[in-house]
Design a protein around this motif. Structure first.
Motif, PDB file in Angstrom:
ATOM      1  N   GLY A   1       8.077  -3.682   7.001  1.00 16.42           N
ATOM      2  CA  GLY A   1       6.663  -3.606   7.326  1.00 16.42           C
ATOM      3  C   GLY A   1       5.967  -2.420   6.700  1.00 16.42           C
ATOM      4  N   LEU A   2       6.271  -2.140   5.422  1.00 13.91           N
ATOM      5  CA  LEU A   2       5.711  -0.967   4.765  1.00 13.91           C
ATOM      6  C   LEU A   2       4.288  -1.174   4.256  1.00 13.91           C
ATOM      7  CD1 LEU A   2       8.842   0.327   2.810  1.00 13.91           C
ATOM      8  CD2 LEU A   2       8.094   0.838   5.145  1.00 13.91           C
ATOM      9  N   GLY A   3       3.801  -2.401   4.349  1.00 16.47           N
ATOM     10  CA  GLY A   3       2.400  -2.646   4.040  1.00 16.47           C
ATOM     11  C   GLY A   3       2.127  -3.144   2.638  1.00 16.47           C
ATOM     12  N   GLN A   4       0.873  -3.618   2.474  1.00 18.91           N
ATOM     13  CA  GLN A   4       0.448  -4.217   1.223  1.00 18.91           C
ATOM     14  C   GLN A   4       0.477  -3.231   0.053  1.00 18.91           C
ATOM     15  OE1 GLN A   4      -1.052  -7.645   0.988  1.00 18.91           O
ATOM     16  NE2 GLN A   4       0.274  -7.701   2.768  1.00 18.91           N
ATOM     17  N   SER A   5      -0.028  -2.042   0.267  1.00 14.63           N
ATOM     18  CA  SER A   5      -0.136  -1.078  -0.826  1.00 14.63           C
ATOM     19  C   SER A   5       1.233  -0.702  -1.374  1.00 14.63           C
ATOM     20  CB  SER A   5      -0.880   0.178  -0.366  1.00 14.63           C
ATOM     21  OG  SER A   5      -2.200  -0.128  -0.004  1.00 14.63           O
ATOM     22  N   GLU A   6       2.185  -0.473  -0.478  1.00 12.97           N
ATOM     23  CA  GLU A   6       3.523  -0.087  -0.926  1.00 12.97           C
ATOM     24  C   GLU A   6       4.213  -1.242  -1.634  1.00 12.97           C
ATOM     25  OE1 GLU A   6       7.053   1.977  -1.692  1.00 12.97           O
ATOM     26  OE2 GLU A   6       4.967   2.574  -1.426  1.00 12.97           O
ATOM     27  N   ALA A   7       4.072  -2.437  -1.106  1.00 14.43           N
ATOM     28  CA  ALA A   7       4.686  -3.598  -1.756  1.00 14.43           C
ATOM     29  C   ALA A   7       4.100  -3.789  -3.154  1.00 14.43           C
ATOM     30  CB  ALA A   7       4.474  -4.849  -0.912  1.00 14.43           C
ATOM     31  N   ARG A   8       2.801  -3.650  -3.256  1.00 11.19           N
ATOM     32  CA  ARG A   8       2.172  -3.830  -4.568  1.00 11.19           C
ATOM     33  C   ARG A   8       2.580  -2.721  -5.525  1.00 11.19           C
ATOM     34  NH1 ARG A   8      -1.266  -7.965  -6.750  1.00 11.19           N
ATOM     35  NH2 ARG A   8      -1.100  -7.420  -8.944  1.00 11.19           N
TER      36      ARG A   8
END
Length: 323
Positions: free
Chosen positions: A154-161
Motif C-alpha cells: 500500500g505504498l501509493g500511486q506516486s511510489e508505484a509510478r
C-alpha cells in the motif's frame, strides 16, 4: 482403462509449464532444488537479462508459484549474497507467499492475522529488492518485482509510478511490469478507472505492433466489469465502444502478423477470449479460442464462477460463430 473415448472432451491444460514446453526445465530444476540448473536456465534466456528482461520477469513469476522453492533460493542467496538474480527470485517467492497468506477476498474480509502474515512476507521481499536496485539500478527484473511489493504494501500511486518509471528508462514496453502497475491504477489500488484505462491505452498505442501491450486494454476492462454489480456488470462489456477498443487492441497485439508466440501467449489469448465472451462478442472471441485450443490460463479465468465449464461453453459457442 484410462484412455479417452471418441468424442470425450480432452482435459484443459492449465499449468503454464505444460503450455510452454520450453519452461519445463525450469520447473524440473525447481522441483529438484537445483540452484545451478535454475541459474543456467535464466542465463540461457535470450537477450540481456538486466535491461531487456521481460522473459526473465515472466519466468521469475512462474518460478515463484512452484512449491517450497524458498528453501533452496534462501540457500542460494546465502551462498551468493551479491547475486541480483538469486535475491530477485527469492523476493518473487516471498511475494507469492504473502499474497497466498492474504487470500483473494476483498480487504475487509481479510483477517488481522492474514494481513500481518502478508505484510511480513512482502517486507522481506522489499528489503531484498531495495538492496538489488541500489546496487544495480538498471536491473529490470527487480524493479518489476518492486511493483508487486508497492501494491501489496500500500505504498501509493506516486511510489508505484516512480518504480515503473525507473524500469521504463531501460525497458519502455515491459508488458509484465505494465500489468502490475495497472492493478495499482485501478480504484481498488487507490487509483481511478480513468487512470487505469488511460494507462492501458497509452501502453498499447506506444508499443510495437505484435507486442503484448494490447492485452492491458482487455485487463482493464475485465477489472472494471468485476467491480460492477448486476445488470450494470452484464451490460458493461456489451458496449459498442468497449468492443471496438478491444478489437483494436487485439488486432495490434496477439492477432497482428508480427506477433510471436512466447511465454505469455496463454495469458494474452485467455484474456481476450474471456473479455469478448463476457461481452457476448463470440465472433471476436473465436480466433483467441482457436489459438488456445485445450490450453487456458487459470489465473485469468478463475475469477469467473465455475470457470472450466464456462470456458468450454464459450469455446463451443465461438467455434460456431462467424467472425
Amino acid at each position: 482403462m484410462g484412455e479417452s473415448t471418441v468424442g470425450e472432451p480432452r482435459p484443459l491444460v492449465t499449468e503454464p509449464f505444460d503450455a510452454v514446453p520450453a519452461l519445463a526445465p525450469l520447473r524440473d530444476a525447481a522441483w529438484d532444488g537445483d540452484w545451478a540448473a535454475v541459474r543456467a536456465f535464466f542465463e540461457g534466456i535470450p537477450g540481456d537479462g538486466a535491461t531487456g528482461g521481460e522473459d526473465v520477469s515472466v519466468a521469475a513469476a512462474l518460478l515463484a508459484g512452484v512449491e517450497r522453492t524458498e528453501w533452496f533460493l534462501e540457500k542460494a542467496v546465502k551462498d551468493r549474497p551479491a547475486d541480483p538474480l538469486a535475491r530477485t527470485l527469492l523476493a518473487e517467492r516471498y511475494v507469492r507467499l504473502g499474497l497466498r497468506a492474504r487470500g483473494r477476498g476483498p480487504a475487509e474480509s481479510v483477517s488481522w492475522d492474514a494481513a500481518r502474515q502478508c505484510h511480513d512476507w512482502l517486507c522481506k521481499a522489499e528489503l531484498l529488492l531495495i538492496e538489488v536496485c541500489a546496487e544495480q539500478p538498471a536491473y529490470v527484473p527487480a524493479w518489476t518485482a518492486r511493483l508487486a511489493t508497492a501494491c501489496g504494501l500500500g505504498l501509493g500511486q506516486s511510489e508505484a509510478r516512480r518504480r515503473y518509471d525507473r524500469l521504463a528508462e531501460h525497458h519502455p514496453h515491459h508488458a509484465h511490469a505494465q500489468s502490475r502497475l495497472l492493478r495499482q491504477l485501478c480504484p481498488e489500488g487507490g487509483g481511478s478507472w480513468e487512470a487505469a484505462h488511460g494507462f492501458a491505452e497509452e501502453c498499447a498505442s506506444a508499443a510495437p505492433d505484435g507486442s503484448h501491450a494490447g492485452v492491458l486494454v482487455a485487463e482493464a476492462h475485465l477489472a472494471h466489469r468485476a467491480a460492477l454489480d448486476g445488470a450494470e456488470a452484464e451490460e458493461y462489456l456489451r458496449s459498442t465502444a468497449v468492443r471496438d477498443e478491444l478489437r483494436r487492441a487485439a488486432r495490434a497485439s496477439v492477432l497482428h502478423p508480427d506477433h510471436r508466440r512466447d511465454w505469455r501467449w496463454t495469458d494474452s489469448h485467455s484474456a481476450f477470449a474471456l473479455v469478448f465472451s463476457l461481452g457476448g462478442h463470440v465472433g471476436d472471441a473465436a480466433p483467441h479460442f482457436a489459438a488456445l485450443g485445450d490450453t487456458v490460463s487459470e489465473s485469468v479465468w478463475r475469477h469467473v464462477p465455475d470457470w472450466r465449464t464456462r470456458f468450454t461453453e464459450y469455446r463451443a459457442a465461438a467455434a460456431q460463430a462467424t467472425p
